[in-house]
Design a protein around this motif. Structure first.
Motif, PDB file in Angstrom:
ATOM      1  N   SER A   1      11.893   8.255  -0.918  1.00 19.20           N
ATOM      2  CA  SER A   1      11.264   7.095  -1.359  1.00 19.20           C
ATOM      3  C   SER A   1      10.783   6.315   0.003  1.00 19.20           C
ATOM      4  CB  SER A   1      12.367   6.255  -2.151  1.00 19.20           C
ATOM      5  OG  SER A   1      12.373   6.688  -3.712  1.00 19.20           O
ATOM      6  N   TYR A   2       9.929   5.623  -0.128  1.00 17.00           N
ATOM      7  CA  TYR A   2       9.491   4.833   1.147  1.00 17.00           C
ATOM      8  C   TYR A   2      10.283   3.966   1.341  1.00 17.00           C
ATOM      9  CZ  TYR A   2       6.863   1.735   3.985  1.00 17.00           C
ATOM     10  OH  TYR A   2       6.437   0.957   5.081  1.00 17.00           O
TER      11      TYR A   2
ATOM     12  N   ILE B   1       5.823  13.599   3.599  1.00 18.30           N
ATOM     13  CA  ILE B   1       6.855  12.992   4.579  1.00 18.30           C
ATOM     14  C   ILE B   1       6.259  11.679   4.945  1.00 18.30           C
ATOM     15  CG2 ILE B   1       7.548  13.085   6.985  1.00 18.30           C
ATOM     16  CD1 ILE B   1       7.429  16.283   6.547  1.00 18.30           C
ATOM     17  N   TRP B   2       7.340  10.573   5.122  1.00 21.99           N
ATOM     18  CA  TRP B   2       6.629   9.324   5.519  1.00 21.99           C
ATOM     19  C   TRP B   2       6.564   9.297   7.024  1.00 21.99           C
ATOM     20  CZ3 TRP B   2       4.122   6.328   2.405  1.00 21.99           C
ATOM     21  CH2 TRP B   2       4.664   6.186   0.820  1.00 21.99           C
ATOM     22  N   ASN B   3       5.345   9.523   7.504  1.00 20.33           N
ATOM     23  CA  ASN B   3       5.006   9.067   8.975  1.00 20.33           C
ATOM     24  C   ASN B   3       4.728   7.611   9.295  1.00 20.33           C
ATOM     25  OD1 ASN B   3       4.653   9.457  11.643  1.00 20.33           O
ATOM     26  ND2 ASN B   3       2.531  10.248  11.238  1.00 20.33           N
TER      27      ASN B   3
ATOM     28  N   HIS C   1       9.475   2.150   8.725  1.00 15.79           N
ATOM     29  CA  HIS C   1       9.836   3.334   9.386  1.00 15.79           C
ATOM     30  C   HIS C   1       9.719   4.738   8.815  1.00 15.79           C
ATOM     31  CE1 HIS C   1      13.677   4.471   7.985  1.00 15.79           C
ATOM     32  NE2 HIS C   1      14.011   3.065   8.029  1.00 15.79           N
ATOM     33  N   GLY C   2       9.729   4.638   7.408  1.00 14.13           N
ATOM     34  CA  GLY C   2       9.755   5.655   6.365  1.00 14.13           C
ATOM     35  C   GLY C   2      10.585   6.896   6.817  1.00 14.13           C
TER      36      GLY C   2
ATOM     37  N   LYS D   1       0.644  -1.404  -0.104  1.00 14.00           N
ATOM     38  CA  LYS D   1       0.054  -0.050   0.023  1.00 14.00           C
ATOM     39  C   LYS D   1       1.013   1.304   0.039  1.00 14.00           C
ATOM     40  CE  LYS D   1      -3.848   2.411   2.361  1.00 14.00           C
ATOM     41  NZ  LYS D   1      -4.781   2.401   3.732  1.00 14.00           N
ATOM     42  N   PRO D   2       1.948   1.453   0.864  1.00 15.22           N
ATOM     43  CA  PRO D   2       2.772   2.532   0.672  1.00 15.22           C
ATOM     44  C   PRO D   2       3.343   2.852  -0.615  1.00 15.22           C
ATOM     45  CG  PRO D   2       3.083   1.269   2.883  1.00 15.22           C
ATOM     46  CD  PRO D   2       2.242   0.376   2.051  1.00 15.22           C
ATOM     47  N   LYS D   3       3.964   1.858  -1.139  1.00  8.37           N
ATOM     48  CA  LYS D   3       4.458   1.917  -2.631  1.00  8.37           C
ATOM     49  C   LYS D   3       3.629   2.243  -3.661  1.00  8.37           C
ATOM     50  CE  LYS D   3       8.115   1.583  -3.338  1.00  8.37           C
ATOM     51  NZ  LYS D   3       9.235   2.490  -3.279  1.00  8.37           N
ATOM     52  N   LYS D   4       2.329   1.849  -3.441  1.00  6.20           N
ATOM     53  CA  LYS D   4       1.156   2.083  -4.338  1.00  6.20           C
ATOM     54  C   LYS D   4       0.825   3.603  -4.192  1.00  6.20           C
ATOM     55  CE  LYS D   4      -3.619   0.838  -5.478  1.00  6.20           C
ATOM     56  NZ  LYS D   4      -4.732   0.185  -5.016  1.00  6.20           N
ATOM     57  N   VAL D   5       0.509   4.173  -2.897  1.00  5.84           N
ATOM     58  CA  VAL D   5       0.416   5.324  -2.570  1.00  5.84           C
ATOM     59  C   VAL D   5       1.295   6.449  -2.940  1.00  5.84           C
ATOM     60  CG1 VAL D   5      -0.102   7.199  -0.856  1.00  5.84           C
ATOM     61  CG2 VAL D   5      -0.969   4.776  -0.655  1.00  5.84           C
TER      62      VAL D   5
END
Length: 533
Positions: free
Chosen positions: A52-53, A107-109, A57-58, A35-39
């Motif tokens: 990049s994700y 930002i990756w939370n 932990h992002g 899901k993160p990579k798709k988003v």
């Protein structure tokens, strides 16, 4: 035959376990990677940029490292007097990402992306569409901290806001005014004694860290105005909430780790213990208040708790006695905690930075003092005359612009929605960096990092160049801060009384190091030199 049946059962059970494990692994993989990579792909197609994700932990590790690095050294003395660019210190990672990738960034939370929105028109749309852009419920430990109307949604928020609103009407604020005055007078009396004792020893001034005194003053105000005669119990609640903030910050950095909240750590045990003790204390105060009202021994509108009880009873009565129309005991407890935390922290932050800024700009301090004496002379300030302090009001607004109490707001989408030209899917976090907007040269001019109260001389709406939402220290729209008028009244009265009694300047020991807790605060205190007037 029995052996064959048992074997089939065992085989079926094993198959079922394998299927369940496979399903769970698929769900975990979906959550932490697919899901993160798709988003991320969708974000980049929408024109957003960012790192990049990274698995699980992002950007969280980088955030923690930059936050630690940012607080390691103060702003240099050469910059602190004329340059208030505190973004790299308060929101270091946000500042880094926007510097590298631009305003349209993310930002990756952990595995959840958070997009930065700095356009005032979009900010206005987000804050007014509060039914779509809601408060995120991302931290499962938040229930042990403070909830209340700041975190409620839908009908629960509407009900509690409606019941609490009357407590903050102008005539109720006027009733609270004497309590604020006496709390401030106690602080000023302590300062006058300290300066007088030093004068007796052949010195014309006294140096002290005023920050603890300001915190004690605002805590005392909340204790008196929230709980009236029970404000000593209120002080104990305040200490517990302060401890809770500390413990919460300790564990929050691990929030992206699955199952982290179930670990038997000392910090997590203290969080649960503090929560139970705070709840028990407030419940005891509520029970005492309700019993006193029934016996006719107390007014039901002489403090915030009494006003909540009064408004709550009225709401239930108007709905033919339906108890669900009013607030539950748990909701009353949470509102008391929220008022305690938000009320104390916001005013303390505003007042301390106003004093520091008036030290850095003594000409503004003299102008403000002149206005205070024109309005009040040496007499006790009056509630009805506070609105005459026009210059003092602009100073407080400019302080809120440069050192806004809450540096960022976060919202989450609950369904796919359109924001300008952007289509946002559900589950995306939306970051509104208030501090960045308040310092943006595009909206505030080339002197955006400088202290200039004249910006607000024609009112808040005309302060920035774009007449949009460029100034929103108390949020905006239906969910704006219910206590903003209370906070501004308290700060205005306290600053006026301080100006009446003291001239103040920065101590050579003062270190300009704004840092973020619940609000923006001085990391090493606020060492000032006080002179009696």
């Amino acid at each position: 035959m029995e052996t064959s049946t048992a074997a089939l059962l065992i085989s079926g059970l094993a198959t079922m376990i394998v299927i369940i494990i496979a399903w769970m692994l698929k769900m975990v993989a979906e959550w932490v990677w697919l899901k993160p990579k798709k988003v991320e792909k969708w974000l980049r197609q929408q024109g957003f940029s960012g790192n990049s994700y990274r698995f699980l932990h992002g950007d969280m590790k980088d955030m923690a490292a930059m936050r630690k690095q940012a607080t390691a050294k103060p702003i240099s003395s050469a910059d602190s007097h004329h340059h208030h660019n505190i973004m790299p210190r308060i929101l270091p990672f946000n500042h880094h990402i926007i510097t590298v990738y631009g305003k349209k960034s993310f930002i990756w939370n952990g595995p959840v992306p958070m997009i930065n929105i700095t356009d005032p028109k979009m900010i206005r749309e987000i804050l007014f569409k509060h039914d779509i852009f809601q408060k995120p419920q991302t931290n499962p430990l938040a229930k042990f901290f403070v909830r209340g109307m700041a975190t409620y949604e839908g009908e629960q928020w509407f009900k509690v806001r409606k019941i609490a609103n009357p407590a903050f009407h102008n005539h109720k604020l006027k009733d609270m005014f004497p309590s604020i005055y006496w709390s401030c007078n106690e602080m000023i009396s302590k300062w006058k004694i300290l300066v007088s004792n030093r004068n007796h020893n052949s010195s014309s001034h006294h140096e002290l860290d005023v920050w603890p005194y300001i915190q004690t003053f605002t805590a005392d105000v909340i204790s008196r105005t929230a709980f009236g005669s029970s404000y000593e119990d209120g002080r104990k609640i305040f200490e517990l909430i302060k401890q809770q903030i500390k413990h919460f910050n300790e564990v929050n950095q691990f929030s992206y780790i699955p199952g982290w909240r179930f670990l038997p750590t000392a910090a997590l045990r203290r969080i649960r213990s503090n929560y139970n003790e705070t709840r028990a204390l407030i419940k005891r105060i509520i029970n005492k208040k309700e019993e006193a009202i029934k016996l006719g021994e107390a007014s039901n509108n002489d403090d915030l708790l009494g006003m909540l009880i009064e408004s709550n009873c009225k709401e239930i009565e108007e709905d033919h006695g339906k108890k669900e129309s009013g607030m539950s005991i748990e909701e009353v407890i949470e509102e008391c905690k929220l008022f305690y935390l938000a009320g104390q922290e916001t005013t303390a932050s505003l007042l301390i930075w106003a004093m520091v800024l008036l030290c850095m700009y003594p000409s503004w301090q003299e102008l403000a003092r002149k206005e205070v004496f024109q309005v009040f002379g040496k007499d006790k300030p009056k509630f009805d005359h506070l609105n005459r302090l026009k210059l003092v009001t602009t100073i407080l607004h400019e302080t809120l612009r440069l050192y806004t109490s809450a540096p960022v707001l976060t919202r989450a989408t609950n369904k796919e929605t359109k924001l300008g030209e952007i289509s946002i899917p559900p589950g995306i976090l939306v970051s509104l960096p208030i501090l960045m907007v308040h310092h943006d040269h595009e909206y505030w001019g080339d002197d955006a990092e400088e202290f200039n109260p004249n910006r607000f001389s024609h009112g808040v709406s005309k302060a920035s160049s774009n007449n949009e939402v460029s100034f929103f220290p108390f949020s905006l729209g239906p969910r704006n801060c219910i206590g903003q008028n209370f906070a501004l009244m308290e700060a205005k009265l306290a600053l006026a009384m301080i100006l009446q009694n003291f001239y103040f300047e920065l101590s050579p020991d003062y270190v300009h190091a704004p840092t973020v807790g619940i609000t923006i605060q001085p990391q090493y205190g606020a060492h000032l030199i006080l002179h009696n007037i």
